[in-house]
Design an enzyme around this catalytic site. Structure first.
Site, short mmCIF file in Angstrom:
data_model
loop_
_atom_site.label_atom_id
_atom_site.label_comp_id
_atom_site.label_asym_id
_atom_site.label_seq_id
_atom_site.Cartn_x
_atom_site.Cartn_y
_atom_site.Cartn_z
N GLU A 204 -9.47 -8.17 -2.89
CA GLU A 204 -8.60 -7.05 -3.64
C GLU A 204 -7.32 -7.73 -4.44
OE1 GLU A 204 -8.05 -3.64 -1.42
OE2 GLU A 204 -6.89 -2.41 -2.85
N GLY B 131 -6.03 4.02 -0.24
CA GLY B 131 -5.13 5.00 0.44
C GLY B 131 -3.78 4.40 -0.04
N SER C 40 -6.88 -0.69 7.03
CA SER C 40 -6.00 -1.51 6.29
C SER C 40 -4.96 -2.03 7.13
CB SER C 40 -5.34 -0.72 4.97
OG SER C 40 -4.74 -1.54 4.23
N LYS D 39 -9.58 -4.21 6.30
CA LYS D 39 -9.06 -5.05 5.16
C LYS D 39 -7.74 -5.46 5.73
CE LYS D 39 -6.32 -2.63 1.51
NZ LYS D 39 -6.44 -2.08 0.21
N LYS E 163 -4.23 -7.64 4.62
CA LYS E 163 -3.30 -7.92 3.57
C LYS E 163 -3.07 -9.42 3.87
CE LYS E 163 -2.38 -3.80 1.98
NZ LYS E 163 -2.55 -3.34 0.50
N ASP F 231 -6.83 -8.26 0.82
CA ASP F 231 -6.09 -7.66 -0.33
C ASP F 231 -4.61 -8.29 -0.39
OD1 ASP F 231 -4.84 -5.91 -2.21
OD2 ASP F 231 -4.86 -3.89 -1.05
N LYS G 211 -8.06 5.17 -6.35
CA LYS G 211 -6.91 6.13 -5.90
C LYS G 211 -6.80 6.91 -6.97
CE LYS G 211 -4.84 2.13 -3.38
NZ LYS G 211 -3.51 1.13 -3.01
N ASP H 72 -7.45 -2.86 -7.88
CA ASP H 72 -6.90 -1.76 -7.43
C ASP H 72 -5.64 -1.30 -8.61
OD1 ASP H 72 -4.95 -0.04 -6.25
OD2 ASP H 72 -4.76 -1.03 -4.54
O1 OSB Z 1 -3.01 -1.97 -2.11
O2 OSB Z 1 -4.01 -0.33 -0.95
C1 OSB Z 1 -2.97 -1.03 -1.41
C2 OSB Z 1 -0.50 0.27 1.19
C3 OSB Z 1 0.84 0.39 0.32
C4 OSB Z 1 0.59 -0.29 -0.70
C5 OSB Z 1 -0.52 -0.88 -1.23
C6 OSB Z 1 -1.80 -0.56 -0.60
C7 OSB Z 1 -1.81 -0.01 0.61
C8 OSB Z 1 -2.82 0.38 1.40
C9 OSB Z 1 -2.79 1.73 2.34
O3 OSB Z 1 -3.75 -0.56 1.76
C10 OSB Z 1 -4.44 1.75 2.66
C11 OSB Z 1 -4.14 3.22 3.63
O4 OSB Z 1 -3.29 4.30 3.10
O5 OSB Z 1 -4.65 3.34 4.88
MG MG Z 2 -4.81 -2.51 -2.59
#
Ligand code: OSB
Ligand code: MG
Length: 377
Positions: free
Chosen positions: A221, A298, A142, A168, A170, A196, A270, A246
């Site tokens: 996402e 995660g 991510s 992924k 952001k 995401d 999660k 999510d």
């Molecule tokens: O939306 O999955 C999410 C990290 C902080 C807040 C939201 C998210 C995330 C991640 C982290 O995508 C993924 C990871 O732990 O590798």
């Molecule tokens: Mg997410």
């Protein structure tokens, strides 16, 4: 699986702080370090198990924070489990849910540690206790929002070279289509890419969001608000790209809502977000029956939380790569050994031989790192 009853004698909460190897920027905020709540449970037979509360320092992901979770555990969660005998760890979630709304991350931290405790007592891996069948699981990375498309391209290319099975990215308004177009041009349509948004858009961005359909992404996402099934359904009706929820999924009922309304076609599970393993398994099984693929998300966990996630992700319907990067992606030094690692094909080994989490916990270092500790009994 039939397991022996257990009685919790003591819960110890500790807060440690770990610097992230690089800052992590999502649409709702940036993180440079992590305040992590660790949970240690001891039962009346003297067996010990560890877990982690996934709540962040601030309420920008979901309403809970590490401080609300600490308070809720101490005042409301712990008293419901201490000194009580549970026949199975599956009984913990119902006991925490009765007349007790919300605070899933606080509940999950205790509930998941009970599963780890039972696995330890039974001498089996947490994966086996949860009904996991995979011995290795596929990992994605991510990537936070970057300062420019050029920097993002570089990070995506490096991630693919390292073997990650999914990348992924952001996104947020102003750092989206241009960034993804640039990555797409650089790495091609065969790379397994997804985005995401962490709630960064509304339906007034509909035309803009539909342009993501050109990239053949695996999924988008949580584009819309964290608690909104209706508008996600309106979006999914128009959008070819599968929507993955999510933040919106806090329980099995929410997963049912998603399918009934067609608010999305994929779920990021999660366990911390849904109140623990009991609900995670219900969501997993429901999705499997309804041909909804799931993957394990995660929360920038330490190696302890990661052990819980890896065990869950070994179940059969986790068919998409999880956000389960190696320890070095997050921390200069993890608090477990061996540290979590991934092979050239992006596969993480599930510890299936040892009992419980299947990794050693560096309790001495945790003791040194702890800035706050509370023993509840
Ligand atoms: O939306 O999955 C999410 C990290 C902080 C807040 C939201 C998210 C995330 C991640 C982290 O995508 C993924 C990871 O732990 O590798
Ligand atoms: Mg997410």
């Amino acid at each position: 699986m039939s397991t022996s009853p257990f009685t919790i004698d003591r819960i110890t909460l500790r807060e440690i702080r770990l610097d992230l190897v690089e800052p992590f920027h999502i649409s709702s905020g940036e993180m440079t370090d992590r305040r992590i709540m660790l949970v240690e449970i001891q039962d009346t037979d003297g067996v010990i198990a560890w877990g982690e509360c996934v709540a962040f320092d601030t309420p920008n992901y979901l309403p809970e924070t590490i401080d609300t979770a600490w308070l809720m555990i101490a005042q409301h969660v712990a008293p419901r489990v201490l000194g009580k005998t549970f026949a199975t760890p599956g009984e913990v979630h119902p006991a925490l849910e009765k007349n007790f709304r919300g605070h899933n991350m606080a509940k999950a931290a205790i509930e998941m540690t009970c599963y780890a405790l039972v696995a330890e007592k039974e001498g089996i891996s947490l994966s086996k206790l949860l009904g996991g069948t995979r011995t290795e699981i596929s990992s994605g990375v991510s990537l936070g929002i970057q300062e420019s498309p050029t920097v993002l391209i570089e990070k995506v290319q490096r991630s693919l070279e390292e073997g990650y099975a999914k990348v992924k990215m952001k996104i947020q308004p102003g750092a989206d289509l241009e960034y993804i177009q640039a990555v797409y041009d650089a790495v091609g349509e065969n790379a397994h890419l997804m985005v995401d948004a962490n709630n960064a858009y509304t339906l007034s961005d509909l035309d803009h969001l539909l342009k993501f359909d050109d990239f053949g992404l695996m999924m988008i996402e949580q584009p819309l608000a964290w608690d909104d099934f209706i508008r996600h359904a309106q979006l999914q009706k128009k959008m070819k790209t599968p929507v993955c929820l999510d933040e919106s999924i806090a329980s099995i009922e929410h997963a049912e809502n998603m399918v009934d309304l067609d608010s999305g076609r994929i779920i990021n599970i999660k366990p911390g977000r849904v109140g623990g393993f009991h609900q995670s398994v219900l969501i997993h099984d429901f999705c499997e029956k309804n041909n909804i693929p799931v993957w394990c998300g995660g929360m920038l966990e330490s190696g302890i939380g990661r052990a819980h996630n890896v065990a869950l992700a070994s179940k059969s319907n986790f068919t998409l790569p999880g956000d389960l990067s190696p320890s070095r992606r997050y921390w200069a030094q993890d608090i477990v050994s061996p540290e979590w690692d991934m092979n050239k094909n992006g596969m993480v080994q599930v510890p299936t031989e040892k009992s419980g989490l299947g990794i050693d916990i560096d309790t001495e270092r945790i003791g040194t790192l702890a800035v706050r500790k509370q023993v509840i009994r």
